[in-house]
Design an enzyme around this catalytic site. Sequence first.
Site, PDB file in Angstrom:
ATOM      1  N   GLN A 136     -24.676 -62.436  -7.938  1.00 20.50           N
ATOM      2  CA  GLN A 136     -25.017 -61.510  -6.838  1.00 20.50           C
ATOM      3  C   GLN A 136     -26.256 -60.653  -7.129  1.00 20.50           C
ATOM      4  O   GLN A 136     -27.116 -60.487  -6.261  1.00 20.50           O
ATOM      5  CB  GLN A 136     -23.818 -60.599  -6.593  1.00 20.50           C
ATOM      6  CG  GLN A 136     -23.557 -60.311  -5.164  1.00 20.50           C
ATOM      7  CD  GLN A 136     -22.267 -59.535  -4.944  1.00 20.50           C
ATOM      8  OE1 GLN A 136     -21.854 -58.715  -5.770  1.00 20.50           O
ATOM      9  NE2 GLN A 136     -21.624 -59.775  -3.832  1.00 20.50           N
ATOM     10  N   ASP A 188     -15.913 -62.504   1.584  1.00 21.95           N
ATOM     11  CA  ASP A 188     -14.755 -61.642   1.315  1.00 21.95           C
ATOM     12  C   ASP A 188     -14.814 -61.132  -0.126  1.00 21.95           C
ATOM     13  O   ASP A 188     -14.743 -59.933  -0.379  1.00 21.95           O
ATOM     14  CB  ASP A 188     -13.446 -62.425   1.539  1.00 21.95           C
ATOM     15  CG  ASP A 188     -13.424 -63.120   2.887  1.00 21.95           C
ATOM     16  OD1 ASP A 188     -13.360 -62.430   3.902  1.00 21.95           O
ATOM     17  OD2 ASP A 188     -13.492 -64.375   2.912  1.00 21.95           O
ATOM     18  N   TYR A 237     -18.024 -66.919   0.554  1.00 23.04           N
ATOM     19  CA  TYR A 237     -18.232 -65.910  -0.492  1.00 23.04           C
ATOM     20  C   TYR A 237     -18.150 -64.469  -0.005  1.00 23.04           C
ATOM     21  O   TYR A 237     -18.143 -63.539  -0.808  1.00 23.04           O
ATOM     22  CB  TYR A 237     -19.623 -66.109  -1.124  1.00 23.04           C
ATOM     23  CG  TYR A 237     -19.775 -67.445  -1.766  1.00 23.04           C
ATOM     24  CD1 TYR A 237     -19.266 -67.676  -3.043  1.00 23.04           C
ATOM     25  CD2 TYR A 237     -20.394 -68.497  -1.098  1.00 23.04           C
ATOM     26  CE1 TYR A 237     -19.384 -68.919  -3.631  1.00 23.04           C
ATOM     27  CE2 TYR A 237     -20.515 -69.739  -1.685  1.00 23.04           C
ATOM     28  CZ  TYR A 237     -20.004 -69.945  -2.945  1.00 23.04           C
ATOM     29  OH  TYR A 237     -20.110 -71.173  -3.531  1.00 23.04           O
ATOM     30  N   TYR A 267     -25.075 -71.551   7.281  1.00 23.36           N
ATOM     31  CA  TYR A 267     -23.978 -72.487   7.535  1.00 23.36           C
ATOM     32  C   TYR A 267     -24.606 -73.797   7.991  1.00 23.36           C
ATOM     33  O   TYR A 267     -25.820 -73.851   8.229  1.00 23.36           O
ATOM     34  CB  TYR A 267     -23.046 -71.921   8.626  1.00 23.36           C
ATOM     35  CG  TYR A 267     -22.492 -70.555   8.271  1.00 23.36           C
ATOM     36  CD1 TYR A 267     -21.602 -70.396   7.212  1.00 23.36           C
ATOM     37  CD2 TYR A 267     -22.864 -69.421   8.995  1.00 23.36           C
ATOM     38  CE1 TYR A 267     -21.102 -69.140   6.881  1.00 23.36           C
ATOM     39  CE2 TYR A 267     -22.366 -68.163   8.667  1.00 23.36           C
ATOM     40  CZ  TYR A 267     -21.499 -68.027   7.606  1.00 23.36           C
ATOM     41  OH  TYR A 267     -21.018 -66.787   7.268  1.00 23.36           O
ATOM     42  N   ARG A 306     -26.847 -65.110   6.178  1.00 25.99           N
ATOM     43  CA  ARG A 306     -25.727 -65.436   7.076  1.00 25.99           C
ATOM     44  C   ARG A 306     -24.599 -64.420   6.886  1.00 25.99           C
ATOM     45  O   ARG A 306     -24.674 -63.549   5.994  1.00 25.99           O
ATOM     46  CB  ARG A 306     -25.230 -66.843   6.748  1.00 25.99           C
ATOM     47  CG  ARG A 306     -24.456 -66.923   5.441  1.00 25.99           C
ATOM     48  CD  ARG A 306     -24.092 -68.350   5.080  1.00 25.99           C
ATOM     49  NE  ARG A 306     -22.943 -68.390   4.181  1.00 25.99           N
ATOM     50  CZ  ARG A 306     -22.530 -69.465   3.546  1.00 25.99           C
ATOM     51  NH1 ARG A 306     -23.165 -70.616   3.703  1.00 25.99           N
ATOM     52  NH2 ARG A 306     -21.463 -69.416   2.766  1.00 25.99           N
ATOM     53  N   GLY A 307     -23.532 -64.575   7.662  1.00 24.17           N
ATOM     54  CA  GLY A 307     -22.290 -63.820   7.443  1.00 24.17           C
ATOM     55  C   GLY A 307     -22.495 -62.323   7.458  1.00 24.17           C
ATOM     56  O   GLY A 307     -23.025 -61.761   8.420  1.00 24.17           O
ATOM     57  N   GLU A 308     -22.103 -61.680   6.368  1.00 26.39           N
ATOM     58  CA  GLU A 308     -22.126 -60.210   6.341  1.00 26.39           C
ATOM     59  C   GLU A 308     -22.924 -59.647   5.166  1.00 26.39           C
ATOM     60  O   GLU A 308     -23.850 -58.866   5.337  1.00 26.39           O
ATOM     61  CB  GLU A 308     -20.674 -59.695   6.291  1.00 26.39           C
ATOM     62  CG  GLU A 308     -20.599 -58.187   6.181  1.00 26.39           C
ATOM     63  CD  GLU A 308     -19.256 -57.601   6.580  1.00 26.39           C
ATOM     64  OE1 GLU A 308     -18.554 -58.180   7.432  1.00 26.39           O
ATOM     65  OE2 GLU A 308     -18.912 -56.534   6.041  1.00 26.39           O
ATOM     66  N   ASP A 309     -22.558 -60.049   3.953  1.00 28.50           N
ATOM     67  CA  ASP A 309     -23.148 -59.363   2.804  1.00 28.50           C
ATOM     68  C   ASP A 309     -24.607 -59.766   2.571  1.00 28.50           C
ATOM     69  O   ASP A 309     -25.454 -58.906   2.293  1.00 28.50           O
ATOM     70  CB  ASP A 309     -22.310 -59.621   1.548  1.00 28.50           C
ATOM     71  CG  ASP A 309     -22.702 -58.678   0.418  1.00 28.50           C
ATOM     72  OD1 ASP A 309     -22.704 -57.451   0.638  1.00 28.50           O
ATOM     73  OD2 ASP A 309     -23.052 -59.169  -0.659  1.00 28.50           O
ATOM     74  N   SER A 310     -24.928 -61.060   2.683  1.00 25.95           N
ATOM     75  CA  SER A 310     -26.334 -61.471   2.498  1.00 25.95           C
ATOM     76  C   SER A 310     -27.190 -60.890   3.625  1.00 25.95           C
ATOM     77  O   SER A 310     -28.365 -60.558   3.427  1.00 25.95           O
ATOM     78  CB  SER A 310     -26.462 -62.996   2.424  1.00 25.95           C
ATOM     79  OG  SER A 310     -25.950 -63.605   3.590  1.00 25.95           O
TER      80      SER A 310
HETATM   81  O1  TRH Z   1     -20.383 -66.603   2.293  1.00 26.81           O
HETATM   82  P1  TRH Z   1     -20.475 -66.014   3.645  1.00 26.81           P
HETATM   83  O2  TRH Z   1     -20.575 -66.953   4.754  1.00 26.81           O
HETATM   84  O3  TRH Z   1     -19.269 -65.095   3.802  1.00 26.81           O
HETATM   85  C1  TRH Z   1     -18.508 -64.769   4.857  1.00 26.81           C
HETATM   86  C2  TRH Z   1     -17.283 -65.536   4.991  1.00 26.81           C
HETATM   87  O4  TRH Z   1     -17.480 -66.586   5.884  1.00 26.81           O
HETATM   88  C3  TRH Z   1     -16.217 -64.603   5.395  1.00 26.81           C
HETATM   89  O5  TRH Z   1     -15.018 -65.258   5.704  1.00 26.81           O
HETATM   90  C4  TRH Z   1     -16.647 -63.737   6.517  1.00 26.81           C
HETATM   91  O6  TRH Z   1     -15.717 -62.748   6.493  1.00 26.81           O
HETATM   92  C5  TRH Z   1     -17.970 -63.087   6.244  1.00 26.81           C
HETATM   93  O7  TRH Z   1     -18.929 -64.052   5.902  1.00 26.81           O
HETATM   94  C6  TRH Z   1     -18.498 -62.310   7.414  1.00 26.81           C
HETATM   95  O8  TRH Z   1     -21.745 -65.012   3.736  1.00 26.81           O
HETATM   96  P2  TRH Z   1     -21.991 -63.556   3.144  1.00 26.81           P
HETATM   97  O9  TRH Z   1     -21.137 -62.539   3.814  1.00 26.81           O
HETATM   98  O10 TRH Z   1     -23.423 -63.346   3.228  1.00 26.81           O
HETATM   99  O11 TRH Z   1     -21.557 -63.618   1.640  1.00 26.81           O
HETATM  100  C7  TRH Z   1     -22.277 -64.360   0.711  1.00 26.81           C
HETATM  101  C8  TRH Z   1     -22.251 -63.678  -0.636  1.00 26.81           C
HETATM  102  O12 TRH Z   1     -22.785 -64.554  -1.610  1.00 26.81           O
HETATM  103  C9  TRH Z   1     -23.084 -62.410  -0.685  1.00 26.81           C
HETATM  104  O13 TRH Z   1     -22.434 -61.458  -1.503  1.00 26.81           O
HETATM  105  C10 TRH Z   1     -24.363 -62.867  -1.353  1.00 26.81           C
HETATM  106  C11 TRH Z   1     -23.831 -63.876  -2.311  1.00 26.81           C
HETATM  107  N1  TRH Z   1     -24.739 -64.875  -2.842  1.00 26.81           N
HETATM  108  C12 TRH Z   1     -24.978 -64.870  -4.204  1.00 26.81           C
HETATM  109  O14 TRH Z   1     -24.497 -64.015  -4.936  1.00 26.81           O
HETATM  110  N2  TRH Z   1     -25.774 -65.846  -4.734  1.00 26.81           N
HETATM  111  C13 TRH Z   1     -26.359 -66.811  -3.978  1.00 26.81           C
HETATM  112  O15 TRH Z   1     -27.074 -67.675  -4.529  1.00 26.81           O
HETATM  113  C14 TRH Z   1     -26.118 -66.777  -2.577  1.00 26.81           C
HETATM  114  C15 TRH Z   1     -26.771 -67.817  -1.698  1.00 26.81           C
HETATM  115  C16 TRH Z   1     -25.300 -65.815  -2.042  1.00 26.81           C
END
Ligand code: TRH
Length: 351
Positions: free
Chosen positions: A236, A20, A18, A190, A252-256
């Site tokens: 979100q 990207d 999610y 993850y 995890r990742g970046e945005d969360s």
């Molecule tokens: O989903 P991620 O693991 O995203 C990524 C990808 O792996 C990507 O390829 C990589 O580039 C990046 O990480 C670093 O984790 P992330 O970044 O935290 O993104 C998750 C998104 O989902 C974030 O905007 C929060 C949102 N989210 C919701 O909106 N509702 C939910 O219930 C949850 C659990 C998350």
Amino acid sequence: MTNTPPSCDIFCVVVDNYGDAGVCWRLARQLASEHGWRVRLWIDDLAPLLRLAPDYATGPVEVRSWSKPWPSHWPASDTTDIVIEAFACEPPLPYVEAMAARAHAPVWLNLEYLSAEHWVAGCHGMASPHPRLPLVKHFFFPGFAPPTGGLLREQNYDARRQAFDGPAFRRELGLPPKLPDELTISLFSYENPALPELQHAWSNASRPIRLLWPGSSETACTIGTLSVHPLPFLPQVRYDELLWACDLNFVRGEDSFVRAQWAGKPFVWQTYPQSGNAHLTKLDAFLAIHPAGAQLKAFWHAWNGQGTPDWTAFSAALPGLAEPMQLWASMLAARPDLAGQLVQFCIQRLK
Ligand code: TRH
């Protein structure tokens, strides 16, 4: 330039998960709603966006499906003042050629991944001339400290937080009222081999633990002191509310990861696994700049595959984490946000 608000195309390839789509949507929405830009988001997979923002079609961003193959010819008139490619995804070649055919070349940015590593500051804003066309691409790096591009944070974040009603949120999700000594935890991770061990510790804890698990396909259950509540994947904006409602957030990742920092609550970060253990370098770079880095290190390392998580030690440290987490959030919030910095960066280059 006239007074017409700038137009902007954002290109997003969904590599996986999610993040990207999540980052691109957040940026697109801010540029449109806070800065008045006319924004189109070109995304090659609408499925994650639909889960992150089920109402995306209602605006203020025009979402376009980036279908492949792209038409072999694209008119210069259908390009924009600013072009942002997310995570080096490269806009289609006919589109790039059309950018070069404009009377004034667009400001072209590559929005990079977030990292606390030192080299980021030196690379932020760097120019990369196109090898063949009269175009220059600039690297725009998010980051925690000047002179990086900052972090995404909406102008209405604090107002939303103040208006947040925790008990109502729990009711809406079908959760019981919070017990006086309950530790509420959200989990977004993850595949993690350390999880069973941790769940075992939570089920034998010294206080009730309620685990809120968005996007999980597990069934609800209670084992000893642990109550597990699978939740649907939340939009979100609601995910922020979940972070506010919890005492500890696993992200995890970046945005969360960034959202957990704005929440100002203790959190545990699982980095996106990369080859050559590059993710551990990223993890340590962040721990080195965070005021509670030393207290977090052992547990975060274990959660990222380096050892066994010691829940007893970490839970004992939790009360002492509250203050540095809030301090960190306030310090970051006092710095210019990413969308605002990006707008300034572009305005200076738009003639
Ligand atoms: O989903 P991620 O693991 O995203 C990524 C990808 O792996 C990507 O390829 C990589 O580039 C990046 O990480 C670093 O984790 P992330 O970044 O935290 O993104 C998750 C998104 O989902 C974030 O905007 C929060 C949102 N989210 C919701 O909106 N509702 C939910 O219930 C949850 C659990 C998350």
